[in-house]
Design a protein around this motif. Structure first.
Motif, PDB file in Angstrom:
ATOM      1  N   CYS A  88       0.021  17.295   3.813  1.00 51.67           N
ATOM      2  CA  CYS A  88      -0.201  16.262   2.792  1.00 51.67           C
ATOM      3  C   CYS A  88       0.825  16.376   1.666  1.00 51.67           C
ATOM      4  O   CYS A  88       1.382  17.434   1.413  1.00 51.67           O
ATOM      5  N   THR A  89       1.051  15.256   0.987  1.00 53.70           N
ATOM      6  CA  THR A  89       2.101  15.214  -0.033  1.00 53.70           C
ATOM      7  C   THR A  89       1.511  15.336  -1.441  1.00 53.70           C
ATOM      8  O   THR A  89       0.332  15.052  -1.658  1.00 53.70           O
ATOM      9  N   ILE A  90       2.364  15.705  -2.364  1.00 54.35           N
ATOM     10  CA  ILE A  90       1.937  15.787  -3.765  1.00 54.35           C
ATOM     11  C   ILE A  90       1.507  14.399  -4.268  1.00 54.35           C
ATOM     12  O   ILE A  90       0.521  14.274  -4.998  1.00 54.35           O
ATOM     13  N   SER A 115      -6.998  21.856   2.636  1.00 52.94           N
ATOM     14  CA  SER A 115      -6.831  22.449   3.966  1.00 52.94           C
ATOM     15  C   SER A 115      -5.716  21.751   4.752  1.00 52.94           C
ATOM     16  O   SER A 115      -5.217  22.291   5.724  1.00 52.94           O
ATOM     17  N   SER A 116      -5.360  20.565   4.323  1.00 50.86           N
ATOM     18  CA  SER A 116      -4.268  19.812   4.952  1.00 50.86           C
ATOM     19  C   SER A 116      -2.920  20.136   4.314  1.00 50.86           C
ATOM     20  O   SER A 116      -1.947  19.402   4.517  1.00 50.86           O
ATOM     21  N   GLN A 117      -2.829  21.234   3.561  1.00 45.70           N
ATOM     22  CA  GLN A 117      -1.663  21.450   2.712  1.00 45.70           C
ATOM     23  C   GLN A 117      -0.349  21.622   3.476  1.00 45.70           C
ATOM     24  O   GLN A 117       0.720  21.532   2.895  1.00 45.70           O
ATOM     25  N   VAL A 144       0.858  -1.187   0.000  1.00 49.85           N
ATOM     26  CA  VAL A 144       0.000   0.000   0.000  1.00 49.85           C
ATOM     27  C   VAL A 144       0.894   1.238   0.000  1.00 49.85           C
ATOM     28  O   VAL A 144       1.787   1.368   0.838  1.00 49.85           O
ATOM     29  N   PRO A 145       0.697   2.161  -0.956  1.00 51.90           N
ATOM     30  CA  PRO A 145       1.478   3.403  -0.928  1.00 51.90           C
ATOM     31  C   PRO A 145       0.947   4.337   0.161  1.00 51.90           C
ATOM     32  O   PRO A 145      -0.244   4.326   0.471  1.00 51.90           O
ATOM     33  N   ARG A 146       1.828   5.127   0.718  1.00 53.05           N
ATOM     34  CA  ARG A 146       1.399   6.132   1.707  1.00 53.05           C
ATOM     35  C   ARG A 146       2.250   7.388   1.569  1.00 53.05           C
ATOM     36  O   ARG A 146       3.459   7.322   1.360  1.00 53.05           O
ATOM     37  N   GLY A 205      -0.423  10.316   5.147  1.00 51.17           N
ATOM     38  CA  GLY A 205      -1.479   9.668   5.925  1.00 51.17           C
ATOM     39  C   GLY A 205      -2.585  10.607   6.368  1.00 51.17           C
ATOM     40  O   GLY A 205      -3.268  10.337   7.350  1.00 51.17           O
ATOM     41  N   THR A 206      -2.799  11.693   5.616  1.00 57.48           N
ATOM     42  CA  THR A 206      -3.895  12.609   5.972  1.00 57.48           C
ATOM     43  C   THR A 206      -5.187  12.271   5.222  1.00 57.48           C
ATOM     44  O   THR A 206      -6.186  12.978   5.385  1.00 57.48           O
ATOM     45  N   GLY A 207      -5.153  11.248   4.396  1.00 58.22           N
ATOM     46  CA  GLY A 207      -6.333  10.868   3.616  1.00 58.22           C
ATOM     47  C   GLY A 207      -7.534  10.630   4.523  1.00 58.22           C
ATOM     48  O   GLY A 207      -7.384  10.250   5.694  1.00 58.22           O
TER      49      GLY A 207
HETATM   50  C1  FAD Z   1      -7.514  18.373   8.336  1.00 55.93           C
HETATM   51  C2  FAD Z   1      -7.640  17.824   6.945  1.00 55.93           C
HETATM   52  C3  FAD Z   1      -8.100  18.655   5.935  1.00 55.93           C
HETATM   53  C4  FAD Z   1      -8.210  18.164   4.634  1.00 55.93           C
HETATM   54  N1  FAD Z   1      -8.623  19.004   3.634  1.00 55.93           N
HETATM   55  C5  FAD Z   1      -8.680  18.565   2.372  1.00 55.93           C
HETATM   56  C6  FAD Z   1      -9.074  19.452   1.310  1.00 55.93           C
HETATM   57  O1  FAD Z   1      -9.374  20.623   1.499  1.00 55.93           O
HETATM   58  N2  FAD Z   1      -9.103  18.936   0.064  1.00 55.93           N
HETATM   59  C7  FAD Z   1      -8.764  17.639  -0.210  1.00 55.93           C
HETATM   60  O2  FAD Z   1      -8.800  17.238  -1.358  1.00 55.93           O
HETATM   61  N3  FAD Z   1      -8.388  16.793   0.772  1.00 55.93           N
HETATM   62  C8  FAD Z   1      -8.334  17.215   2.041  1.00 55.93           C
HETATM   63  N4  FAD Z   1      -7.950  16.360   3.042  1.00 55.93           N
HETATM   64  C9  FAD Z   1      -7.651  14.944   2.711  1.00 55.93           C
HETATM   65  C10 FAD Z   1      -6.162  14.629   2.442  1.00 55.93           C
HETATM   66  O3  FAD Z   1      -5.317  15.586   3.035  1.00 55.93           O
HETATM   67  C11 FAD Z   1      -5.886  14.526   0.943  1.00 55.93           C
HETATM   68  O4  FAD Z   1      -6.585  13.414   0.415  1.00 55.93           O
HETATM   69  C12 FAD Z   1      -4.393  14.373   0.598  1.00 55.93           C
HETATM   70  O5  FAD Z   1      -4.216  14.431  -0.784  1.00 55.93           O
HETATM   71  C13 FAD Z   1      -3.775  13.087   1.104  1.00 55.93           C
HETATM   72  O6  FAD Z   1      -2.376  13.216   0.973  1.00 55.93           O
HETATM   73  P1  FAD Z   1      -1.388  12.311   1.834  1.00 55.93           P
HETATM   74  O7  FAD Z   1      -0.009  12.610   1.425  1.00 55.93           O
HETATM   75  O8  FAD Z   1      -1.684  12.467   3.271  1.00 55.93           O
HETATM   76  O9  FAD Z   1      -1.816  10.872   1.314  1.00 55.93           O
HETATM   77  P2  FAD Z   1      -2.123   9.545   2.141  1.00 55.93           P
HETATM   78  O10 FAD Z   1      -3.241   9.768   3.085  1.00 55.93           O
HETATM   79  O11 FAD Z   1      -0.879   9.003   2.689  1.00 55.93           O
HETATM   80  O12 FAD Z   1      -2.628   8.607   0.965  1.00 55.93           O
HETATM   81  C14 FAD Z   1      -3.808   8.905   0.279  1.00 55.93           C
HETATM   82  C15 FAD Z   1      -3.954   7.931  -0.888  1.00 55.93           C
HETATM   83  O13 FAD Z   1      -2.946   8.168  -1.825  1.00 55.93           O
HETATM   84  C16 FAD Z   1      -2.168   7.002  -2.063  1.00 55.93           C
HETATM   85  N5  FAD Z   1      -0.809   7.504  -2.265  1.00 55.93           N
HETATM   86  C17 FAD Z   1      -0.096   8.310  -1.435  1.00 55.93           C
HETATM   87  N6  FAD Z   1       1.071   8.627  -1.997  1.00 55.93           N
HETATM   88  C18 FAD Z   1       1.107   8.003  -3.204  1.00 55.93           C
HETATM   89  C19 FAD Z   1       2.061   7.944  -4.256  1.00 55.93           C
HETATM   90  N7  FAD Z   1       3.224   8.599  -4.196  1.00 55.93           N
HETATM   91  N8  FAD Z   1       1.758   7.199  -5.345  1.00 55.93           N
HETATM   92  C20 FAD Z   1       0.582   6.537  -5.439  1.00 55.93           C
HETATM   93  N9  FAD Z   1      -0.347   6.557  -4.473  1.00 55.93           N
HETATM   94  C21 FAD Z   1      -0.093   7.295  -3.378  1.00 55.93           C
HETATM   95  C22 FAD Z   1      -2.392   6.138  -0.844  1.00 55.93           C
HETATM   96  O14 FAD Z   1      -2.245   4.768  -1.137  1.00 55.93           O
HETATM   97  C23 FAD Z   1      -3.834   6.480  -0.504  1.00 55.93           C
HETATM   98  O15 FAD Z   1      -4.694   5.720  -1.309  1.00 55.93           O
HETATM   99  C24 FAD Z   1      -7.860  16.815   4.349  1.00 55.93           C
HETATM  100  C25 FAD Z   1      -7.404  15.992   5.378  1.00 55.93           C
HETATM  101  C26 FAD Z   1      -7.296  16.487   6.664  1.00 55.93           C
HETATM  102  C27 FAD Z   1      -6.785  15.565   7.739  1.00 55.93           C
END
Ligand code: FAD
Length: 484
Positions: free
Chosen positions: A148-150, A143-145, A77-79, A82-84
């Motif tokens: 959260c990662t690209i 909002s998690s910018q 599982v990619p991560r 972890g803000t998803g």
């Molecule tokens: C407080 C809060 C506010 C938020 N606000 C918003 C908002 O305004 N808009 C919005 O769209 N989302 C929002 N989110 C949700 C979340 O932040 C987004 O979905 C964000 O893009 C997830 O990024 P991450 O790096 O944390 O990914 P993760 O949570 O680690 O992973 C999310 C998904 O992406 C996959 N993944 C991760 N990295 C890769 C990679 N390199 N290649 C392939 N797959 C990958 C994972 O397997 C998983 O399915 C919010 C979350 C929180 C906690």
């Protein structure tokens, strides 16, 4: 294993040694107490720690890791951070988690091409920080910018307040480097604005990690608008506020953002940050116009007049950058402030046609009463993208069950109103069961076939997004708290 022998059920002893030889000792986490950190993302209703975490530093290391897993039939599982919010990074029949947090370099900035080359573990806000001195920004702003990662943004096709005007992640990704489950490295798209042939970058954006691991991306950056006008409009209730949203957009004005917070959220934010939000308001809108300074005052006057005409009791213009920043702080930290209201909350994500916002908010109120759970609303009103935040206490199993059922009922209403199951948080494990509300078996089959172009044996993020034909979603995480 339930996937007809396509996966190895558990890690064989040699695999950790092999992965260690690729990435080094410090890029491996195998102790159960340390792995607990990775047992869930922002969808905390379900928890399931991986057996092993690997943190490669480069595309080549990622490729070698996935090739080793492929030979041993091990799913992963990619991560990102972890803000998803839909359980996308929850390990489900995937013993190995691949975390991109060490691939966090900005590789190049080409202002002339309006393009930034990044590794996928780069934090969203760091892209804008890297170019804002030159007058540019990266538009998708979840909002998690700050965390959260690209890569996560690409996987979820993330949006944010300003995607009303500028579009979501897919509109800003020019190309990706993708490592397939076999370990093969493929380059899709590039820095050119126009491509030809099938849009495979578009297929990877929003694939929620089921196409492989994105290790690099070319991102489009935009010129920072010359000026902003940011308002706080106060309304007696959410119904009136959402009608004002349609009135503004119906008048032909597309603001940079229109965000709504209801009373529950206003109070939580005010308690947490004391920025002067009106505590007696039923709802507020944060409306932001951006563009050329010369045109903004005329549009600002029109927006104020429309909002008042639609029932706003007050429309307050942010007088300076500090006031503007305070309003955005209120909005972007709203989820954090909600943490003060209940031990747990589940953030839902659905979409309705903008004109149906008053209807869906009435449904949400009814669902809240039916299940006896408080539900707050803070959302991208301009997009019709709702985020009901269902408050519950995970120590009470009946409340967990009720929170899940409440979320499902709201999503079903979104679909019935001609909307969608997700605006930006993805399907993950949370909404797999709802996919048939929106898609026919044939639709789901076509999606599965597209997925198989990238990952024929479904070893990258197995059992996510698309429900397996004939199988219920129950399989899922071994440590599920509630049978879903
Ligand atoms: C407080 C809060 C506010 C938020 N606000 C918003 C908002 O305004 N808009 C919005 O769209 N989302 C929002 N989110 C949700 C979340 O932040 C987004 O979905 C964000 O893009 C997830 O990024 P991450 O790096 O944390 O990914 P993760 O949570 O680690 O992973 C999310 C998904 O992406 C996959 N993944 C991760 N990295 C890769 C990679 N390199 N290649 C392939 N797959 C990958 C994972 O397997 C998983 O399915 C919010 C979350 C929180 C906690």
């Amino acid at each position: 294993m339930s996937y007809d022998g396509k996966f190895a059920p558990r890690l064989d002893p040699g695999v950790i040694d092999e992965l260690r030889s690729i990435v080094g000792e410090r890029a491996i986490v195998s102790h159960p107490s340390e792995l607990k950190v990775y047992e869930c993302d922002g969808w905390t209703i379900e928890k399931s720690a991986p057996d092993l975490l690997v943190m490669p530093r480069t595309t080549e290391e990622t490729s070698a890791v996935l090739a080793a897993l492929w030979r041993r039939k091990i799913a992963f599982v990619p991560r990102g951070a972890g803000t998803g919010l839909s359980g996308g990074a929850l390990p489900v029949e995937a013993p190995v988690m691949i975390c991109t947090s060490r691939m966090n370099r900005i590789l190049g900035i080409e202002l002339a091409s309006r393009c930034v080359e990044v590794e996928s573990g780069v934090v969203n806000l760091h892209v804008t920080n890297a170019v804002k001195g030159a007058g540019f920004f990266y538009a998708p702003d979840p909002s998690s910018q700050q965390a959260c990662t690209i890569g996560g943004n690409i996987a979820e096709n993330s949006g944010g307040p300003h995607t009303l005007k500028y579009g979501v992640t897919t509109n800003h990704v020019l190309g990706v480097t993708l490592v397939l489950a076999t370990g093969e490295i493929v380059e899709l798209g590039g820095v050119c604005e126009e491509g030809c042939g099938y849009d495979l970058v578009g297929a990877v954006v929003g694939a929620e990690g089921t196409a492989g691991i994105v290790t690099r991306a070319s991102l489009r950056i935009m010129r920072e608008p010359q000026a902003h006008r940011t308002f706080l409009a106060t309304f007696a209730d959410a119904d009136t506020a959402t009608r004002a949203v349609s009135a503004i957009i119906g008048a032909g004005i597309v603001p940079g953002a229109i965000e709504m917070m209801d009373q529950l959220i206003i109070r939580a934010v005010e308690d947490a940050f004391h920025i002067g939000l009106p505590l007696d308001a039923g709802a507020v809108l944060i409306i932001e116009l951006d563009g050329l300074a010369a045109a903004l005052d005329e549009h600002a006057a029109a927006v104020m007049s429309i909002a008042r005409g639609a029932g706003a009791s007050e429309v307050r213009l942010a007088r300076d950058d500090a006031e503007r920043a305070a309003l955005w702080k209120a909005r972007k930290r709203a989820f954090g402030a909600v943490g003060r209201l209940a031990p747990n909350y589940a953030t839902q994500d659905g979409v309705v046609p903008r004109t149906r916002l008053p209807d869906i908010l009435r449904v949400i109120s009814a669902v809240s009463r039916k299940y006896g759970l408080a539900i707050g609303n803070v959302f991208h009103a301009g997009d019709g993208n709702i985020h009901p935040i269902v408050l519950y206490d995970e120590r009470e199993p009946a409340q967990v069950r009720a929170a899940i059922d409440a979320g499902r009922e709201i999503l079903a209403a979104c679909v019935a109103m001609g909307g969608s199951l997700t605006g930006e948080h993805g399907i993950g494990v949370e909404k797999q069961g709802e996919m048939p509300l929106l898609f026919s078996p044939d639709d789901l089959l076509v999606m599965t076939e597209l997925r198989h172009v990238f990952d024929p044996l479904e070893r990258s993020n197995p059992n996510k997004v698309i429900p397996r034909p004939g199988a219920c979603v129950e399989v899922s995480a071994p440590h599920r708290q509630v049978p879903i």
